[in-house]
Design an enzyme around this catalytic site. Structure first.
Site, mmCIF file in Angstrom:
data_model
loop_
_atom_site.group_PDB
_atom_site.id
_atom_site.type_symbol
_atom_site.label_atom_id
_atom_site.label_comp_id
_atom_site.label_asym_id
_atom_site.label_seq_id
_atom_site.Cartn_x
_atom_site.Cartn_y
_atom_site.Cartn_z
ATOM 1 N N LYS A 1 48.345 64.908 -33.162
ATOM 2 C CA LYS A 1 48.597 63.486 -33.449
ATOM 3 C C LYS A 1 49.994 63.306 -34.037
ATOM 4 C CE LYS A 1 46.335 63.951 -37.964
ATOM 5 N NZ LYS A 1 45.044 63.851 -38.669
ATOM 6 N N ARG B 1 36.010 57.126 -44.658
ATOM 7 C CA ARG B 1 37.212 56.683 -43.957
ATOM 8 C C ARG B 1 36.851 56.300 -42.535
ATOM 9 N NH1 ARG B 1 42.358 60.620 -42.819
ATOM 10 N NH2 ARG B 1 40.789 61.614 -41.522
ATOM 11 N N TYR C 1 76.748 55.804 -53.512
ATOM 12 C CA TYR C 1 76.244 54.527 -54.040
ATOM 13 C C TYR C 1 75.829 54.643 -55.495
ATOM 14 C CZ TYR C 1 75.849 52.410 -49.375
ATOM 15 O OH TYR C 1 76.106 51.885 -48.139
ATOM 16 N N MET D 1 71.764 55.739 -45.890
ATOM 17 C CA MET D 1 70.996 55.519 -44.661
ATOM 18 C C MET D 1 71.240 56.617 -43.628
ATOM 19 S SD MET D 1 70.842 52.189 -42.152
ATOM 20 C CE MET D 1 70.410 51.068 -43.472
HETATM 21 C C1 LIG Z 1 44.695 65.147 -39.199
HETATM 22 C C2 LIG Z 1 43.314 65.607 -38.962
HETATM 23 C C3 LIG Z 1 43.052 66.966 -38.734
HETATM 24 C C4 LIG Z 1 44.082 68.047 -38.941
HETATM 25 O O1 LIG Z 1 44.239 68.219 -40.325
HETATM 26 P P1 LIG Z 1 45.216 69.326 -40.958
HETATM 27 O O2 LIG Z 1 44.975 69.191 -42.414
HETATM 28 O O3 LIG Z 1 46.587 68.916 -40.567
HETATM 29 O O4 LIG Z 1 44.833 70.632 -40.414
HETATM 30 C C5 LIG Z 1 41.764 67.318 -38.350
HETATM 31 N N1 LIG Z 1 40.776 66.389 -38.246
HETATM 32 C C6 LIG Z 1 40.999 65.077 -38.506
HETATM 33 C C7 LIG Z 1 39.884 64.114 -38.396
HETATM 34 C C8 LIG Z 1 42.261 64.638 -38.885
HETATM 35 O O5 LIG Z 1 42.468 63.354 -39.161
#
Ligand SMILES: *Cc1c(COP(=O)(O)O)cnc(C)c1O
Length: 349
Positions: A35, A130, A244, A292
């Site tokens: 992801k 969640r 800055y 930036m």
């Molecule tokens: C992001 C996620 C993972 C992977 O988690 P890591 O801690 O990066 O290994 C696995 N399962 C779900 C549901 C997630 O949201």
């Protein structure tokens, strides 16, 4: 002037997946969570590489991410969508052959109305509150869902990076209570859960951060190196200030190098004045504000100023940088934006 470059060591990526796969043990398959563009490292190349290493199951957050990687994977790669089946997703799910993880009664209805014969998974909420079906909804929906032969039943641990936390055993017990006897393949653990031991492994594990070199997989090999080109160097006299807000003032004659990257490139502004850029194993303290598109660093003690200085490297990994920034390695990686040229190294290339 070359642009800032993010170098990704695919051999280290494969070594991390293989090591986590070995910990998952016989009878447990190891997926790859890709992801957020593989935590910023480039999902297409990462997924392709891990497929070649033996991974057949992939997880993305949303359907669009799945559609992006599908062309790079053979048809036998299964791509699960963690956010499930959201309104308007059915064409993307169908066309890219994605497997939504259904999280609610609404999503179940949507799936059965639009894609009645397509594969799906189910997420159960075991206490994280969640995503996923709670016990009551699960009890109501289970007969219809199980009759359709889900590809996976999964849940997610809230405290897996703290091995002694009571929440782990509590969620494990709840997962058993909700899913024992279903006969469906099950998955509970991300990187942290894999390290909790075989009780947590079930049929499939889902590591993300451990593949990319981050905690809690302390044995992980570093995967990312971030190199920032030096645009200019100058000498600053005692009493002069840099950047800055005059945040930093020289106390000695100081050589300042200005590099081409800043907070617009996902480098946290909180690193101003408190972190280092690196020339190999020599630290070059960041002086003044991260702006930036630019960062200024003290290179006085270097014999020679190199063409690039590194922010993420062997001397300062993603977790070391996260500690300085008051965040986690996940955020360090996923903040790295599209401006970087991503270079991939692999044996023989
Ligand atoms: C992001 C996620 C993972 C992977 O988690 P890591 O801690 O990066 O290994 C696995 N399962 C779900 C549901 C997630 O949201």
């Amino acid at each position: 002037m070359a642009s800032a470059s993010l170098n990704i060591d695919l051999d280290a990526l494969v070594a991390n997946w293989t090591a986590l796969d070995a910990r998952s043990g016989a009878g447990t398959r190891t997926a790859a969570v890709v992801k957020a563009d593989s935590y910023g490292l480039g999902a297409a190349r990462v997924a392709q590489t891990l497929y070649a290493a033996g991974a057949r199951t992939f997880f993305v957050a949303v359907a669009e991410e799945g559609a992006k990687i599908r062309p790079y994977l053979a048809p036998d790669a299964q791509i699960f969508v963690l956010s499930g089946h959201m309104a308007g997703d059915f064409e993307t799910l169908r066309d890219a052959n994605l497997t939504p993880v259904l999280n609610s009664l609404d999503q179940i209805t949507r799936q059965f109305e639009t894609l009645p014969d397509a594969p799906f998974g189910v997420q159960l909420d075991t206490g994280m509150n969640r995503l996923g079906l709670e016990a009551e909804d699960w009890a109501q929906a289970a007969p219809a869902l199980l009759a359709k032969d889900p590809a996976l039943i999964m849940s997610h641990l809230a405290c897996a990076d703290e091995p002694d936390h009571a929440m782990n055993a509590q969620q494990l017990a709840e997962f058993h209570r909700m899913s024992d006897g279903t006969g469906v393949a099950r998955s509970l653990s991300a990187t942290g859960g894999i390290l909790l031991g075989p009780d947590y492994h079930f049929d499939l594990t889902r590591p993300g951060i451990g593949l990319y070199g981050g905690r809690p997989f302390e044995a992980a090999l570093p995967v990312a190196t971030l190199s920032l080109p030096v645009i200019q160097t100058r000498e600053v006299q005692p009493g002069e200030t840099v950047g800055y807000g005059n945040l930093w003032q020289a106390e000695r004659v100081t050589r300042i190098a200005t590099v081409a990257a800043g907070y617009a490139d996902g480098i946290h502004r909180v690193l101003s004045n408190i972190s280092d850029l690196w020339a190999g194993d020599a630290p070059c303290p960041v002086r003044g504000r991260v702006s930036m598109d630019l960062i200024t660093a003290d290179v006085t003690d270097l014999d020679e100023v190199p063409d690039t200085l590194d922010l993420i490297c062997a001397a300062q990994g993603i977790d070391a940088l996260a500690d300085i920034a008051g965040t986690i390695g996940y955020e360090i990686l996923t903040a790295l934006g599209p401006r970087y040229t991503r270079f991939y190294t692999e044996r023989g290339t």
